[in-house]
Design an enzyme around this catalytic site. Sequence first.
Site, mmCIF file in Angstrom:
data_model
loop_
_atom_site.group_PDB
_atom_site.id
_atom_site.type_symbol
_atom_site.label_atom_id
_atom_site.label_comp_id
_atom_site.label_asym_id
_atom_site.label_seq_id
_atom_site.Cartn_x
_atom_site.Cartn_y
_atom_site.Cartn_z
ATOM 1 N N GLU A 22 27.087 19.360 24.807
ATOM 2 C CA GLU A 22 26.965 20.487 23.894
ATOM 3 C C GLU A 22 25.835 20.260 22.903
ATOM 4 O O GLU A 22 25.434 19.131 22.644
ATOM 5 C CB GLU A 22 28.270 20.703 23.154
ATOM 6 C CG GLU A 22 28.706 19.475 22.413
ATOM 7 C CD GLU A 22 30.114 19.599 21.876
ATOM 8 O OE1 GLU A 22 30.942 20.259 22.532
ATOM 9 O OE2 GLU A 22 30.366 19.045 20.810
ATOM 10 N N CYS A 58 21.013 20.333 16.937
ATOM 11 C CA CYS A 58 21.752 19.075 17.061
ATOM 12 C C CYS A 58 21.981 18.830 18.552
ATOM 13 O O CYS A 58 22.591 19.656 19.235
ATOM 14 C CB CYS A 58 23.075 19.197 16.309
ATOM 15 S SG CYS A 58 24.121 17.760 16.487
ATOM 16 N N CYS A 91 31.339 9.722 25.117
ATOM 17 C CA CYS A 91 30.924 8.599 24.264
ATOM 18 C C CYS A 91 31.898 7.451 24.435
ATOM 19 O O CYS A 91 33.096 7.662 24.598
ATOM 20 C CB CYS A 91 30.895 9.051 22.797
ATOM 21 S SG CYS A 91 30.223 7.796 21.706
ATOM 22 N N CYS A 144 35.316 7.056 18.083
ATOM 23 C CA CYS A 144 35.619 7.184 16.654
ATOM 24 C C CYS A 144 36.877 8.044 16.511
ATOM 25 O O CYS A 144 37.054 9.029 17.226
ATOM 26 C CB CYS A 144 34.450 7.828 15.911
ATOM 27 S SG CYS A 144 32.948 6.844 16.041
ATOM 28 N N CYS A 149 36.764 11.977 15.935
ATOM 29 C CA CYS A 149 35.770 12.729 16.714
ATOM 30 C C CYS A 149 36.349 13.224 18.028
ATOM 31 O O CYS A 149 36.968 12.463 18.769
ATOM 32 C CB CYS A 149 34.576 11.809 16.982
ATOM 33 S SG CYS A 149 33.398 12.504 18.144
ATOM 34 N N CYS A 191 31.884 17.758 16.577
ATOM 35 C CA CYS A 191 31.333 17.107 17.761
ATOM 36 C C CYS A 191 32.353 17.040 18.900
ATOM 37 O O CYS A 191 33.438 16.529 18.745
ATOM 38 C CB CYS A 191 30.901 15.712 17.319
ATOM 39 S SG CYS A 191 30.416 14.629 18.602
HETATM 40 S S1 SF4 Z 1 31.271 10.272 16.240
HETATM 41 FE FE1 SF4 Z 1 31.903 10.766 18.351
HETATM 42 S S2 SF4 Z 1 29.979 10.935 19.494
HETATM 43 FE FE2 SF4 Z 1 29.473 9.906 17.553
HETATM 44 S S3 SF4 Z 1 29.653 7.707 18.040
HETATM 45 FE FE3 SF4 Z 1 31.677 8.322 17.305
HETATM 46 S S4 SF4 Z 1 32.861 8.892 19.166
HETATM 47 FE FE4 SF4 Z 1 30.657 8.805 19.706
#
Ligand code: SF4
Length: 336
Positions: free
Chosen positions: A84, A97, A104, A108, A111, A328
Site C-alpha cells: 500500500e 508514503c 514486515c 511492531c 502496527c 500502516c
Molecule cells: S511499524 Fe510496521 S512496517 Fe514499520 S517496522 Fe514496525 S512492523 Fe514493520
Amino acid sequence: MSPADLLDFLQSRGEKAFRARQIEQWLWQKGVTRFDDMENLPRGLRDLLREHFVTRPAAVGASREGDDGTTKLAVTLHDGQIVEMVLIPSGDRATACLSTQVGCKLRCDFCATGTIGFARDLEAAEIFDQVIIAKNRLGERGALLANIVLMGMGEPLLNLDNVLSAVQRVTSPDGLAISPYRVTLSTAGIPAGIRRLADEHVRFHLAISLHSAVNATRDRLMPVNKSYPLEALSGAIVYFVEKTGTRPTIEYLLLDGINDTPRQAEALARFCRDFPVKINVIEYNPVDGSPYRRSTPAARDRFVRFLESKNMVVNTRRSRGEEIDAACGQLANKSR
Ligand code: SF4
C-alpha cells in the site's frame, strides 16, 4: 536490468548505443512501460524489445480517499502480492508514503503490517513504480509530488540494496530528477543499515521510529529493540550525524499511558543529548484489535512542553486519514 546490461544487449543486436538511453528515458523518466508507446524507437527495435523482454508495472487496486484528501492505494504487484501507499495532500502539493517490502519481519506491536507477516522484498522497480503511480495520480488532480517518504509497509534498511537503487532512479537526472532532500527514509532502527547509509554519504533524510527511549518499553512496542537496544541505535545515529553532517528526525508515536508519561519524556530528552535531532510527535491511528489508545490532548501537550523546555525542536503531527485505514498495513490487510 542495469543500463550496462541493456546496452550490451542492444549492441549485440547491432543497435546504436544511444537507443539504450532512449529506452531508459521512456522507462525511468516518463514511466512508459509499453514498448509500442516508445515513439522515437524504430518499429523493428520495438518488436525486438517485445520479443525479448517484459515490463511488469505495478497496478493500483482498491483505493480510498478521506475527507481531507488523504488517499490510500492498494498496489498489486506482478505476482499478485499487495502493498500500500498513501498520498497526503497539502494544498497543491503532496507527500507520497511508499512501501519497501511486502509485509514486515519486525512485528511492531502497534502496527497492522506487523500482523501480516513477511512475504518478500520489493524489487527496486516496484518501489520506483509507486513514485510513478503517485506522480500520475497527483498530476490528474493538478497537484505536485513534493515529498517522498519510505515509511509504508516494511523496513527499508532490511531491503537496502533495492531501496538505494530505487532512490537513485528517482533522484538521478536520467530518472525523475527529484531532489534527494525531498526523500526521507524511515527506519525502526537497524544500526548496521544506518552506518551503511552514513558510509554511502546519502543525501536523503533519515528518520528513526523511536517511540520510546526506555529499553523495556521499546522492547514491548518494537521487538527489534531486543536485538538492537537503544545504546546500539544511539551509536549508529552519532556515526550517521558525524559522517553526513545532517540532523535526523525522531518519530514518536504517542500512546496513552505507555510512552507519554513524564518519565518517558525525560528519557527521550536524555537519549537525544548526543546528537542534533528534531522530534515528530505523532498521534496514533488506532488499529483494529490493538490494545493501544491515542494519548489525551493533555498528556500530549505536557509531553511536548517538557521537550521544548529542553530546547528541543518538536513538531506535532496530526493524524491523517483515520477514516480510510491509513495506519500502516490496514488497507493491504483488508485487500487480502
Ligand atoms: S511499524 Fe510496521 S512496517 Fe514499520 S517496522 Fe514496525 S512492523 Fe514493520
